[in-house]
Design an enzyme around this catalytic site. Structure first.
Site, mmCIF file in Angstrom:
data_model
loop_
_atom_site.group_PDB
_atom_site.id
_atom_site.type_symbol
_atom_site.label_atom_id
_atom_site.label_comp_id
_atom_site.label_asym_id
_atom_site.label_seq_id
_atom_site.Cartn_x
_atom_site.Cartn_y
_atom_site.Cartn_z
ATOM 1 N N GLU A 34 0.858 -1.192 0.000
ATOM 2 C CA GLU A 34 0.000 0.000 0.000
ATOM 3 C C GLU A 34 0.892 1.239 0.000
ATOM 4 O O GLU A 34 1.807 1.355 0.808
ATOM 5 C CB GLU A 34 -0.925 -0.009 1.223
ATOM 6 C CG GLU A 34 -1.745 1.262 1.417
ATOM 7 C CD GLU A 34 -2.560 1.673 0.189
ATOM 8 O OE1 GLU A 34 -3.368 0.876 -0.277
ATOM 9 O OE2 GLU A 34 -2.353 2.805 -0.317
ATOM 10 N N GLY A 39 -7.065 0.899 3.266
ATOM 11 C CA GLY A 39 -8.525 0.973 3.070
ATOM 12 C C GLY A 39 -8.898 1.706 1.786
ATOM 13 O O GLY A 39 -10.042 1.623 1.346
ATOM 14 N N GLY A 40 -7.968 2.452 1.209
ATOM 15 C CA GLY A 40 -8.195 3.067 -0.098
ATOM 16 C C GLY A 40 -9.236 4.182 -0.100
ATOM 17 O O GLY A 40 -9.502 4.824 0.921
ATOM 18 N N THR A 41 -9.834 4.383 -1.252
ATOM 19 C CA THR A 41 -10.732 5.513 -1.485
ATOM 20 C C THR A 41 -11.965 5.474 -0.584
ATOM 21 O O THR A 41 -12.318 6.467 0.056
ATOM 22 C CB THR A 41 -11.199 5.512 -2.962
ATOM 23 O OG1 THR A 41 -10.048 5.480 -3.798
ATOM 24 C CG2 THR A 41 -12.028 6.737 -3.284
ATOM 25 N N CYS A 42 -12.645 4.346 -0.563
ATOM 26 C CA CYS A 42 -13.927 4.276 0.159
ATOM 27 C C CYS A 42 -13.739 4.678 1.618
ATOM 28 O O CYS A 42 -14.483 5.496 2.152
ATOM 29 C CB CYS A 42 -14.489 2.864 0.056
ATOM 30 S SG CYS A 42 -16.058 2.691 0.893
ATOM 31 N N HIS A 441 -45.792 -3.419 7.424
ATOM 32 C CA HIS A 441 -46.406 -2.082 7.453
ATOM 33 C C HIS A 441 -46.009 -1.372 8.747
ATOM 34 O O HIS A 441 -45.973 -2.009 9.801
ATOM 35 C CB HIS A 441 -47.924 -2.211 7.399
ATOM 36 C CG HIS A 441 -48.619 -0.897 7.581
ATOM 37 N ND1 HIS A 441 -48.701 0.040 6.580
ATOM 38 C CD2 HIS A 441 -49.217 -0.346 8.668
ATOM 39 C CE1 HIS A 441 -49.338 1.099 7.033
ATOM 40 N NE2 HIS A 441 -49.665 0.906 8.295
HETATM 41 C C1 FAD Z 1 -16.485 11.061 -3.005
HETATM 42 C C2 FAD Z 1 -16.726 9.603 -3.284
HETATM 43 C C3 FAD Z 1 -17.810 8.978 -2.718
HETATM 44 C C4 FAD Z 1 -18.039 7.627 -2.979
HETATM 45 N N1 FAD Z 1 -19.132 7.043 -2.427
HETATM 46 C C5 FAD Z 1 -19.388 5.742 -2.685
HETATM 47 C C6 FAD Z 1 -20.514 5.103 -2.123
HETATM 48 O O1 FAD Z 1 -21.278 5.702 -1.382
HETATM 49 N N2 FAD Z 1 -20.720 3.793 -2.394
HETATM 50 C C7 FAD Z 1 -19.873 3.093 -3.209
HETATM 51 O O2 FAD Z 1 -20.101 1.903 -3.439
HETATM 52 N N3 FAD Z 1 -18.791 3.670 -3.766
HETATM 53 C C8 FAD Z 1 -18.540 4.979 -3.513
HETATM 54 N N4 FAD Z 1 -17.429 5.568 -4.065
HETATM 55 C C9 FAD Z 1 -16.549 4.759 -4.927
HETATM 56 C C10 FAD Z 1 -15.641 3.862 -4.094
HETATM 57 O O3 FAD Z 1 -14.927 4.636 -3.164
HETATM 58 C C11 FAD Z 1 -14.673 3.117 -4.997
HETATM 59 O O4 FAD Z 1 -15.407 2.498 -6.018
HETATM 60 C C12 FAD Z 1 -13.916 2.060 -4.246
HETATM 61 O O5 FAD Z 1 -13.167 2.610 -3.197
HETATM 62 C C13 FAD Z 1 -12.966 1.340 -5.209
HETATM 63 O O6 FAD Z 1 -12.204 0.443 -4.495
HETATM 64 P P1 FAD Z 1 -10.903 -0.188 -5.127
HETATM 65 O O7 FAD Z 1 -10.615 -1.377 -4.272
HETATM 66 O O8 FAD Z 1 -11.056 -0.431 -6.562
HETATM 67 O O9 FAD Z 1 -9.748 0.915 -5.013
HETATM 68 P P2 FAD Z 1 -9.392 2.020 -3.942
HETATM 69 O O10 FAD Z 1 -10.323 2.012 -2.810
HETATM 70 O O11 FAD Z 1 -9.211 3.279 -4.685
HETATM 71 O O12 FAD Z 1 -7.992 1.528 -3.373
HETATM 72 C C14 FAD Z 1 -6.837 1.474 -4.155
HETATM 73 C C15 FAD Z 1 -5.626 1.480 -3.225
HETATM 74 O O13 FAD Z 1 -4.467 1.182 -3.992
HETATM 75 C C16 FAD Z 1 -3.405 2.013 -3.552
HETATM 76 N N5 FAD Z 1 -2.440 2.108 -4.666
HETATM 77 C C17 FAD Z 1 -2.669 2.646 -5.887
HETATM 78 N N6 FAD Z 1 -1.570 2.513 -6.667
HETATM 79 C C18 FAD Z 1 -0.652 1.892 -5.919
HETATM 80 C C19 FAD Z 1 0.689 1.487 -6.156
HETATM 81 N N7 FAD Z 1 1.271 1.655 -7.351
HETATM 82 N N8 FAD Z 1 1.375 0.895 -5.159
HETATM 83 C C20 FAD Z 1 0.796 0.682 -3.945
HETATM 84 N N9 FAD Z 1 -0.480 1.045 -3.661
HETATM 85 C C21 FAD Z 1 -1.193 1.628 -4.639
HETATM 86 C C22 FAD Z 1 -4.083 3.316 -3.214
HETATM 87 O O14 FAD Z 1 -3.299 4.086 -2.319
HETATM 88 C C23 FAD Z 1 -5.377 2.821 -2.566
HETATM 89 O O15 FAD Z 1 -5.224 2.650 -1.181
HETATM 90 C C24 FAD Z 1 -17.158 6.907 -3.809
HETATM 91 C C25 FAD Z 1 -16.038 7.532 -4.369
HETATM 92 C C26 FAD Z 1 -15.838 8.866 -4.112
HETATM 93 C C27 FAD Z 1 -14.618 9.515 -4.724
#
Ligand code: FAD
Length: 460
Positions: A34, A39-42, A441
């Site tokens: 990582e 935990g990434g984006t979500c 209901h």
């Molecule tokens: C504002 C916002 C609100 C959202 N709300 C919702 C919602 O309500 N419900 C929903 O279902 N989805 C929602 N989403 C979308 C959701 O967040 C994403 O679809 C989801 O997080 C994707 O998960 P993922 O596992 O594909 O990647 P991500 O969660 O993006 O994780 C990718 C990880 O990989 C790491 N990484 C990337 N490149 C490298 C590298 N070269 N080396 C090491 N690490 C790396 C990153 O740091 C990151 O931690 C929302 C998105 C946004 C932006």
């Protein structure tokens, strides 16, 4: 020769950590890498923090409406943005540290922090280390897209990530992009006290939805005092911090929108540009998404791509479902495919929009003979009791097969209610099964069987 593993997982978003657990439990040695926040984006900049803030915005909205419910609040309702942020940060932090702790506690699993790149089809570099494995899983997610918009590089702008760092509501937030991210931030900051203008290039908001859903959402936002500028064909930006001007070439209204802050919410792009894909021979499509087949395998045997980076979904649940597909095929001897899943998502405005399957427009375009059932939320008892009658529900059915093709529930509880329709679709049973189900209901979901009793051909 670097350290050898059975599997390497790059990224700890919504697929990587659970996959690491499954592989580790299966006795494999696993490396997880990582580069930023566990935990990434979500967890950090997407679903969790935004929904925590939507909850704060809802509390403010309800407090302002307290009199409607016979509740007196003496004095003004004020939003303490520092506390809103602190609450949101605490919720994200709990989730982030939970993911990290879980990964670091897994048997046979090493956790690396740093930017990972493929060096070959079997090698990954992180810092000065080279790791090798016969199986590599890419779960690298995406980030806010920053398109080449005239003037954009001359003005300060916010993205979904930097928006979450604000501890004061901007006086006037201009949002470029009228889809999910833009609308959620727009409504919440309006409720936090900002003036908000949403600028959208298309003729209507959330274009992928049926026009009547877009229009109901549009009415909802304008009723709360949000200004909308649709059909903004040529957007050009100028100004400086605190005084941003969006020049918009619309059919209606002034050609310029002036605000104090600018949020860019015009889509996402995959984190695939600096991943060493070429060195490993992994193909991408023209938008940068990693090309995969229906089993989420890339063109290079032994390398998979899961989550947002494969372009097959853009949600947490699609990323998690990718993990389930890959794990079932790899470890359980199953043959699961991404084509088995039914599109489903929610838009977390208040009230939310829950969606499953096709829109009415898509169903009509598919050439099927369809039947549609609808009901405004003003005719739903539960919504009336809660004082939340905005929105509508609709279900689209195939007149010949009698299967449900899709549904939209824009209304209180819509994000939950949609699941009774979704599960009926997964069961591949005729709509009459749901029509004859006895629902509790008073609920919003109790009206879904009623809607199915009132199906009719579409209006036009
Ligand atoms: C504002 C916002 C609100 C959202 N709300 C919702 C919602 O309500 N419900 C929903 O279902 N989805 C929602 N989403 C979308 C959701 O967040 C994403 O679809 C989801 O997080 C994707 O998960 P993922 O596992 O594909 O990647 P991500 O969660 O993006 O994780 C990718 C990880 O990989 C790491 N990484 C990337 N490149 C490298 C590298 N070269 N080396 C090491 N690490 C790396 C990153 O740091 C990151 O931690 C929302 C998105 C946004 C932006």
């Amino acid at each position: 020769m670097g350290k050898q593993y059975d599997a390497i997982i790059i990224g700890t978003g919504q697929a990587g950590p659970t996959l690491a657990t499954r592989l580790s439990n299966a006795g494999m040695s696993v490396a997880v890498i990582e580069r930023h926040l566990f935990g990434g984006t979500c967890v950090n900049t997407g679903c969790i923090p935004t929904k925590a803030m939507v909850a704060s915005a809802y509390a403010a909205h309800l407090a302002r409406r307290a009199r409607d419910f016979g509740v007196a609040i003496d004095g003004d309702v004020r939003v303490d943005m520092k506390s809103v942020k602190a609450r949101k940060d605490a919720i994200s932090e709990r989730s982030r540290s939970g993911v990290e702790k879980m990964l670091r506690g897994l048997p046979n699993c090493d956790v690396y922090t740093g930017h990972a790149r493929l060096r070959s089809a079997r090698e990954v570099t992180v810092g000065d280390q080279v790791l090798t494995a016969d199986r590599i899983f890419l779960n690298v997610g995406g980030r806010a897209a920053v398109p080449a918009m005239p003037g954009l590089n001359e003005v300060p702008f916010l993205t979904n990530t930097s928006m979450l760092e604000l501890d004061a509501a901007p006086p006037h937030l201009v949002i470029v992009g009228g889809s999910y991210v833009g609308l959620e931030f727009g409504q919440m900051f309006r409720r936090f006290g900002s003036e908000v203008t949403i600028v959208e290039m298309a003729p209507r908001l959330v274009q992928r939805e049926d026009p009547e859903i877009s229009s109901a959402i549009q009415d909802l936002l304008t009723s709360e005092g949000i200004s909308l500028r649709v059909n903004a064909r040529c957007i050009r930006l100028s100004g400086r911090a605190g005084a941003i001007v969006a020049h918009v070439d619309c059919q209606d209204g002034s050609p310029a929108v002036e605000g104090t802050h600018l949020l860019l919410a015009v889509g996402r792009q995959p984190n695939t540009d600096d991943l060493g894909l070429d060195a490993a021979g992994v193909s991408r499509d023209e938008r940068g998404y990693i090309a995969v087949n229906d089993r989420l395998e890339t063109n290079v045997p032994g390398i998979w791509a899961l989550g947002d980076c494969n372009g097959k979904g853009a949600f947490t649940h699609t990323a998690y479902n990718d993990y389930e597909i890959v794990a079932a095929n790899l470890l359980d001897g199953e043959s699961r495919s991404v084509t088995d899943r039914i599109q489903a998502y929610a838009l977390y405005t208040d009230p939310p929009l829950g969606r499953a399957g096709m829109t009415e427009t898509e169903a009509q375009r598919s050439g099927r003979t369809i039947l549609v059932g609808k009901r405004p939320m003003s005719r739903v008892g539960r919504a009336i009791e809660k004082g939340e009658t905005t929105g509508l529900m609709k279900v689209v059915v195939d007149a010949n097969s009698r299967e449900i093709l899709g549904a939209a529930v824009l209304g209180t509880g819509g994000d939950e209610v949609i699941h009774c329709v979704l599960d009926t679709m997964y069961a591949k049973v005729p709509y009459t099964v749901l029509q004859r189900a006895m629902h509790v209901h008073p609920t919003v979901a109790e009206l879904i069987p009623t809607i199915l009793q009132e199906l009719a051909p579409p209006a036009s």
